[in-house]
Structures are given as structure tokens and as C-alpha cells.
Design a protein around this motif. Sequence first.
Motif, PDB file in Angstrom:
ATOM      1  N   GLY A 185      13.940  -1.052   3.560  1.00  0.00           N
ATOM      2  CA  GLY A 185      13.349  -1.534   4.956  1.00  0.00           C
ATOM      3  C   GLY A 185      13.368  -0.126   6.039  1.00  0.00           C
ATOM      4  O   GLY A 185      13.680   1.176   5.441  1.00  0.00           O
ATOM      5  N   SER A 238      13.538  -6.583   7.428  1.00  0.00           N
ATOM      6  CA  SER A 238      13.965  -5.432   8.276  1.00  0.00           C
ATOM      7  C   SER A 238      13.169  -5.286   9.610  1.00  0.00           C
ATOM      8  O   SER A 238      13.531  -4.838  10.531  1.00  0.00           O
ATOM      9  CB  SER A 238      13.528  -4.427   7.168  1.00  0.00           C
ATOM     10  OG  SER A 238      13.724  -3.211   7.988  1.00  0.00           O
ATOM     11  N   ILE A 267       9.534   1.557   2.466  1.00  0.00           N
ATOM     12  CA  ILE A 267       9.948   0.510   3.375  1.00  0.00           C
ATOM     13  C   ILE A 267       9.995  -0.818   2.537  1.00  0.00           C
ATOM     14  O   ILE A 267      11.040  -1.811   2.899  1.00  0.00           O
ATOM     15  CB  ILE A 267       8.799   0.262   4.456  1.00  0.00           C
ATOM     16  CG1 ILE A 267       8.669   1.478   5.176  1.00  0.00           C
ATOM     17  CG2 ILE A 267       9.365  -0.851   5.407  1.00  0.00           C
ATOM     18  CD1 ILE A 267      10.155   2.031   5.947  1.00  0.00           C
ATOM     19  N   GLN A 268       9.275  -1.224   1.781  1.00  0.00           N
ATOM     20  CA  GLN A 268       9.400  -2.431   0.904  1.00  0.00           C
ATOM     21  C   GLN A 268      10.824  -2.656   0.205  1.00  0.00           C
ATOM     22  O   GLN A 268      11.523  -3.371   0.077  1.00  0.00           O
ATOM     23  CB  GLN A 268       8.619  -2.752  -0.288  1.00  0.00           C
ATOM     24  CG  GLN A 268       7.156  -3.077   0.318  1.00  0.00           C
ATOM     25  CD  GLN A 268       6.118  -3.386  -0.798  1.00  0.00           C
ATOM     26  OE1 GLN A 268       4.979  -3.668  -0.627  1.00  0.00           O
ATOM     27  NE2 GLN A 268       6.370  -2.895  -2.057  1.00  0.00           N
ATOM     28  N   ALA A 320       9.483  -6.697   3.510  1.00  0.00           N
ATOM     29  CA  ALA A 320       9.874  -5.815   4.630  1.00  0.00           C
ATOM     30  C   ALA A 320       9.926  -6.733   6.048  1.00  0.00           C
ATOM     31  O   ALA A 320      10.297  -6.222   6.858  1.00  0.00           O
ATOM     32  CB  ALA A 320       8.778  -4.737   4.925  1.00  0.00           C
ATOM     33  N   SER A 373       0.492  -7.715   9.936  1.00  0.00           N
ATOM     34  CA  SER A 373       0.539  -7.323   8.589  1.00  0.00           C
ATOM     35  C   SER A 373      -0.788  -7.416   8.218  1.00  0.00           C
ATOM     36  O   SER A 373      -1.477  -8.429   8.380  1.00  0.00           O
ATOM     37  CB  SER A 373       1.515  -8.418   7.776  1.00  0.00           C
ATOM     38  OG  SER A 373       1.173  -7.931   6.357  1.00  0.00           O
ATOM     39  N   LEU A 395       2.506  -3.437   9.251  1.00  0.00           N
ATOM     40  CA  LEU A 395       2.569  -3.327   7.861  1.00  0.00           C
ATOM     41  C   LEU A 395       1.397  -3.387   7.157  1.00  0.00           C
ATOM     42  O   LEU A 395       0.454  -4.246   7.334  1.00  0.00           O
ATOM     43  CB  LEU A 395       3.460  -4.749   7.486  1.00  0.00           C
ATOM     44  CG  LEU A 395       4.974  -4.848   8.112  1.00  0.00           C
ATOM     45  CD1 LEU A 395       5.555  -5.924   7.695  1.00  0.00           C
ATOM     46  CD2 LEU A 395       5.545  -3.438   8.095  1.00  0.00           C
ATOM     47  N   SER A 417       4.285   0.781   8.392  1.00  0.00           N
ATOM     48  CA  SER A 417       4.675   1.214   7.077  1.00  0.00           C
ATOM     49  C   SER A 417       3.282   1.207   6.574  1.00  0.00           C
ATOM     50  O   SER A 417       2.624   0.317   6.403  1.00  0.00           O
ATOM     51  CB  SER A 417       5.592   0.264   6.574  1.00  0.00           C
ATOM     52  OG  SER A 417       5.853   0.699   5.269  1.00  0.00           O
TER      53      SER A 417
END
Length: 307
Positions: free
Chosen positions: A173, A198, A169-170, A195, A211, A187, A115
Motif C-alpha cells: 500500500g 490503501s 504498492i499492491q 491497492a 486506474s 494506478l 503507482s
Amino acid sequence: MFPSDPSKRNSFQRRICDGDLVIVYERHDNMKAIKVKVGSDFQNRYGVFKHSDWIGKPFGSKVFSNKGGFVHLLFPTPELWTLVLSHRTQILYLADISFVISYLEIVPGCVVLESGTGSGSLTTSLARAVAPSGHVYTFDFHEQRAALAREDFIMNGLESFITVSVRDIQGEGFPDEFCRVVDSVFLDLPQPWLALPSAARMLKQDGVLCSFSPCIEQVQRSCETLRHNFTDVRTFEVLLRMYEIREGRMEVGRNGVPMVLKPHKKRQHLSSEGECEDEERPTIMAKPCNEARGHTGYLTFARLACT
């Protein structure tokens, strides 16, 4: 970059064809991606290079201009693509990319969710890591940015390994179709903690998440959320320091401290036996490069906890 035709996967055995993407290499800090086209030419300070002269040559060839200047024609690997791509957003560089792929345990056949497609720097390396039987599904909330990234992937021959979608996505999801079928999640979001629930539903048992965040406050808040569904939470900052190696002449200063002077120029003289000898031997010097990339961001990894 990773052609679906097995006969074209080895760049050392491939010859440049009309329509191929090549990296025109002048020096380590001056490269450009060019699409070969019959009848076109490439111009730089070294002269004019005709594309028709490139066709049929193997990747890695040294080609000359009308003025006698030269460049090298390199195969567009993910490492080189990261150095020449258009920066639509902040990108990850090689040190972070290699660390991410290693810690996410990505191997051929993996299914990866990303994402924050951005400029596609990481995505191209992910595609090579999962090929030939895996797939990368990447999402970006910005429609135009996603479209440009999709064009880049097609130009690099990666469309069979990457699917680009427009999605927030935030807020929404990941799509439910990926529930419990994903090996790794990456991420790159301003609020990644939104997110994380999810992402946890998408991962297979024992799957790994990463992340990327530029600020430590983002890391702190993400780690608080990760405690609910993840274990083995770790945060890293990867710093790369490059060195320049060259010949020079060294003398001792007034305080006995070695002083590096200008680069050494070899001078020769005849020995008593009539043989040509160097007047003095150069010193091999190593020093940090003047321009070094500092902080890029923090990489937080976590493994889905077994339930």
C-alpha cells in the motif's frame, strides 16, 4: 521542461544553452532527444550538425548541417517527451494522458500519487499540471526502472516536482504519511484492486482515482472493489484517429465512384492574356492515416464517497 527559474519558463523567450535538453525534429515521426554539449555533434542522413552552432539560438530554430540539410530544435515539452522517451514499459500516449489529467481534476498545487512509474510518460505531464506548487509522488516496485525514471526527470529539470520511490504498492500500500492529504491517485498495476483500499485512505474527501488496465477482466474486478469506498465509477476507452491532409488529383471511375490518383503536380501555361495560370486546380484530400493506434487500455475513474 518546467524550470524552477521563472525567467526560463517561457520556451519562446529562452535560448539554448550548453547542457540543455533539446528535441531534434526531422519530421512528425522522426524526433530525438539530445543533450547539448560544446564540442559534440549530431549526425543523421542530412549531414553533421555541430552543437556549438545551436548554443544561443532560441528554441524552435531551424539549423543547418554541413551538407545544407536542416532540422528544428524544439523545447522538450511533456507531449514531445512522450514521443521520444525510452520505452522500458508500455506507456500512455497523449490522448489517454490528457483525458486522465482532465478527469482527475489536476491543477497547480495538487498532490498526486502514482503507482507504476514505468517509463515516466504520464509522470512528466502530471508534474507540469501540478507545478509550480504541487508535487507528484510516484512509486515502482522495480528498482532499476525507478532509477532510470529518476534520471530522466532530472534531465528534464523536473526533480523539484517529482519524488520517485521503490515500493510494492499492491503488497504494501501507499505510505501512511500521505493519509488524507492527496488530491488524486493514478494506478497502473496488474492487480489494481489490491491497492484500492490503501488509495481510499490516502485521498482527501471527494478525491478522485484513476486506474489504467489493458484487459476488461481487470476493470470488472476493480469495479467490484470500488463499490465499497467510491462513487461515480466510470470506465472509458480513448481512441484517437489521425487524418492526413494533402493535395491530389481526383477523377471519376467507371462506376461513377471518385478515384484518387497520385499527388497532384502543378503544371502551368500562358493564358490568352499572357499570364501564367495553373492547368488545373488540385483537390484537397483528407484520409485516415494508414498507421493508427488502436486499443491501449481502459481508464476507470471513481470519486471517494463522502462518509
